[in-house]
Design a protein around this motif. Structure first.
Motif, short mmCIF file in Angstrom:
data_model
loop_
_atom_site.label_atom_id
_atom_site.label_comp_id
_atom_site.label_asym_id
_atom_site.label_seq_id
_atom_site.Cartn_x
_atom_site.Cartn_y
_atom_site.Cartn_z
N THR A 97 0.60 -1.27 0.04
CA THR A 97 0.32 -0.02 0.00
C THR A 97 0.92 1.10 -0.48
O THR A 97 0.77 2.16 -0.12
CB THR A 97 -0.86 0.21 1.23
N ALA A 98 1.65 1.44 0.63
CA ALA A 98 2.68 2.60 0.80
C ALA A 98 3.31 2.95 -0.58
O ALA A 98 4.02 3.99 -0.36
CB ALA A 98 3.98 2.12 1.26
N HIS A 99 3.21 1.99 -1.36
CA HIS A 99 4.44 2.05 -2.56
C HIS A 99 2.70 2.27 -3.96
O HIS A 99 3.07 2.96 -5.12
CB HIS A 99 4.63 0.77 -3.05
N GLN A 100 1.20 2.72 -3.43
CA GLN A 100 1.17 2.51 -4.52
C GLN A 100 0.65 4.30 -4.89
O GLN A 100 1.11 4.83 -3.77
CB GLN A 100 -0.58 1.80 -3.58
N SER A 101 0.50 4.00 -6.89
CA SER A 101 0.17 5.55 -6.57
C SER A 101 1.44 5.78 -6.92
O SER A 101 1.84 7.69 -6.66
CB SER A 101 -0.34 7.03 -6.27
N SER A 102 2.51 5.48 -6.72
CA SER A 102 3.82 6.31 -6.75
C SER A 102 5.08 5.99 -8.01
O SER A 102 6.10 6.75 -7.85
CB SER A 102 4.49 5.69 -5.80
N GLY A 103 4.14 5.46 -8.81
CA GLY A 103 5.29 5.77 -10.37
C GLY A 103 5.88 4.00 -10.38
O GLY A 103 6.31 3.92 -11.30
N LEU A 104 5.91 4.25 -9.13
CA LEU A 104 6.82 2.38 -10.08
C LEU A 104 6.05 1.24 -10.08
O LEU A 104 7.36 0.92 -11.79
CB LEU A 104 6.97 1.66 -8.36
N GLY A 105 5.21 0.88 -10.54
CA GLY A 105 4.24 -0.07 -10.67
C GLY A 105 4.28 0.27 -12.55
O GLY A 105 4.85 -0.39 -13.43
N GLY A 106 4.54 1.43 -12.51
CA GLY A 106 4.05 1.97 -14.73
C GLY A 106 6.22 2.08 -14.61
O GLY A 106 5.83 1.49 -15.96
N SER A 120 6.50 -0.11 -17.31
CA SER A 120 7.39 0.33 -18.81
C SER A 120 8.51 -0.52 -19.65
O SER A 120 8.73 -0.33 -20.88
CB SER A 120 7.84 1.47 -18.76
N ASP A 121 9.42 -0.88 -18.50
CA ASP A 121 10.69 -1.51 -18.62
C ASP A 121 10.61 -3.00 -19.28
O ASP A 121 10.96 -3.26 -20.64
CB ASP A 121 11.70 -1.97 -17.21
N LEU A 122 9.40 -4.15 -19.18
CA LEU A 122 9.03 -5.04 -19.64
C LEU A 122 9.01 -4.79 -21.09
O LEU A 122 8.31 -5.37 -22.13
CB LEU A 122 8.44 -5.20 -19.09
N ILE A 123 7.89 -3.50 -21.13
CA ILE A 123 6.70 -3.26 -22.48
C ILE A 123 8.14 -2.91 -23.35
O ILE A 123 7.99 -2.94 -24.86
CB ILE A 123 5.83 -2.35 -22.85
N SER A 124 9.42 -2.14 -23.16
CA SER A 124 10.26 -1.81 -23.73
C SER A 124 11.20 -3.53 -24.09
O SER A 124 11.41 -3.06 -25.83
CB SER A 124 11.30 -0.92 -22.97
N LEU A 125 11.02 -4.15 -23.53
CA LEU A 125 11.57 -5.32 -23.70
C LEU A 125 11.32 -6.08 -24.88
O LEU A 125 11.33 -6.38 -26.01
CB LEU A 125 12.19 -6.51 -23.08
N ALA A 126 9.41 -6.31 -25.01
CA ALA A 126 8.78 -7.03 -25.66
C ALA A 126 8.58 -5.93 -26.44
O ALA A 126 8.49 -6.72 -28.12
CB ALA A 126 7.53 -6.52 -24.94
N SER A 143 -7.10 -8.00 -11.72
CA SER A 143 -7.84 -8.43 -10.71
C SER A 143 -9.32 -6.87 -10.00
O SER A 143 -9.88 -7.73 -9.69
CB SER A 143 -7.22 -9.28 -9.48
N THR A 144 -8.19 -6.16 -10.82
CA THR A 144 -8.88 -4.49 -10.14
C THR A 144 -9.43 -3.81 -11.52
O THR A 144 -8.74 -3.72 -12.30
CB THR A 144 -8.90 -4.10 -9.08
N TRP A 145 -9.94 -3.09 -12.03
CA TRP A 145 -10.29 -1.90 -12.32
C TRP A 145 -8.74 -1.18 -12.25
O TRP A 145 -8.51 -0.42 -13.36
CB TRP A 145 -11.78 -1.24 -12.22
N ARG A 146 -8.72 -0.58 -11.45
CA ARG A 146 -7.28 0.26 -11.22
C ARG A 146 -5.81 0.01 -11.94
O ARG A 146 -5.52 0.07 -12.90
CB ARG A 146 -7.90 0.10 -10.03
N GLY A 147 -6.40 -1.78 -12.06
CA GLY A 147 -4.98 -2.19 -12.66
C GLY A 147 -5.00 -2.49 -14.11
O GLY A 147 -3.86 -2.61 -14.82
N ALA A 148 -6.06 -2.93 -14.35
CA ALA A 148 -6.53 -2.57 -15.66
C ALA A 148 -6.29 -1.20 -16.35
O ALA A 148 -5.77 -1.38 -17.51
CB ALA A 148 -8.47 -2.88 -15.76
N ARG A 149 -6.96 -0.23 -15.61
CA ARG A 149 -6.03 1.14 -16.12
C ARG A 149 -5.32 1.60 -16.15
O ARG A 149 -4.65 2.22 -17.07
CB ARG A 149 -6.96 2.44 -15.02
N LEU A 150 -4.24 0.98 -15.24
CA LEU A 150 -2.52 1.64 -15.70
C LEU A 150 -2.13 0.70 -16.68
O LEU A 150 -1.33 0.78 -17.37
CB LEU A 150 -1.29 0.15 -14.73
N MET A 151 -2.68 -0.14 -16.94
CA MET A 151 -2.16 -1.40 -18.45
C MET A 151 -3.04 -0.16 -19.30
O MET A 151 -2.16 -0.13 -20.53
CB MET A 151 -2.53 -2.80 -18.14
#
Length: 74
Positions: free
Chosen positions: A3-12, A16-22, A34-42
């Motif tokens: 929870t402390a890391h949510q909305s910090s940009g870490l997931g994005g 981005s690093d993984l997408i660059s490799l793909a 599993s959540t709409w919040r996660g889907a919105r990030l994607m």
């Protein structure tokens, strides 16, 4: 993610690093959220979603796909 890391940009940043490799390897990318919040990030990273999967006694799952960007350059 904690929870402390949510909305910090870490997931994005990790995404981005993984997408660059793909993109470099010209392969599509599949994930599920599993959540709409996660889907919105994607979705912000170029993924497209299909109809949510309805699991018995579970949360809806959002399948997401992203085609590679073919004009990728290092």
């Amino acid at each position: 993610m904690r929870t402390a890391h949510q909305s910090s940009g870490l997931g994005g940043r990790m995404l981005s690093d993984l997408i660059s490799l793909a993109d470099r390897d010209r392969v599509g990318t599949y994930t599920e959220a599993s959540t709409w919040r996660g889907a919105r990030l994607m979705l912000r990273h170029g993924f497209h979603t299909a109809q949510p999967l309805r699991l018995p006694h579970g949360p809806p799952m959002f399948p997401l796909w992203r085609d590679p960007i073919h004009d990728y350059c290092d």
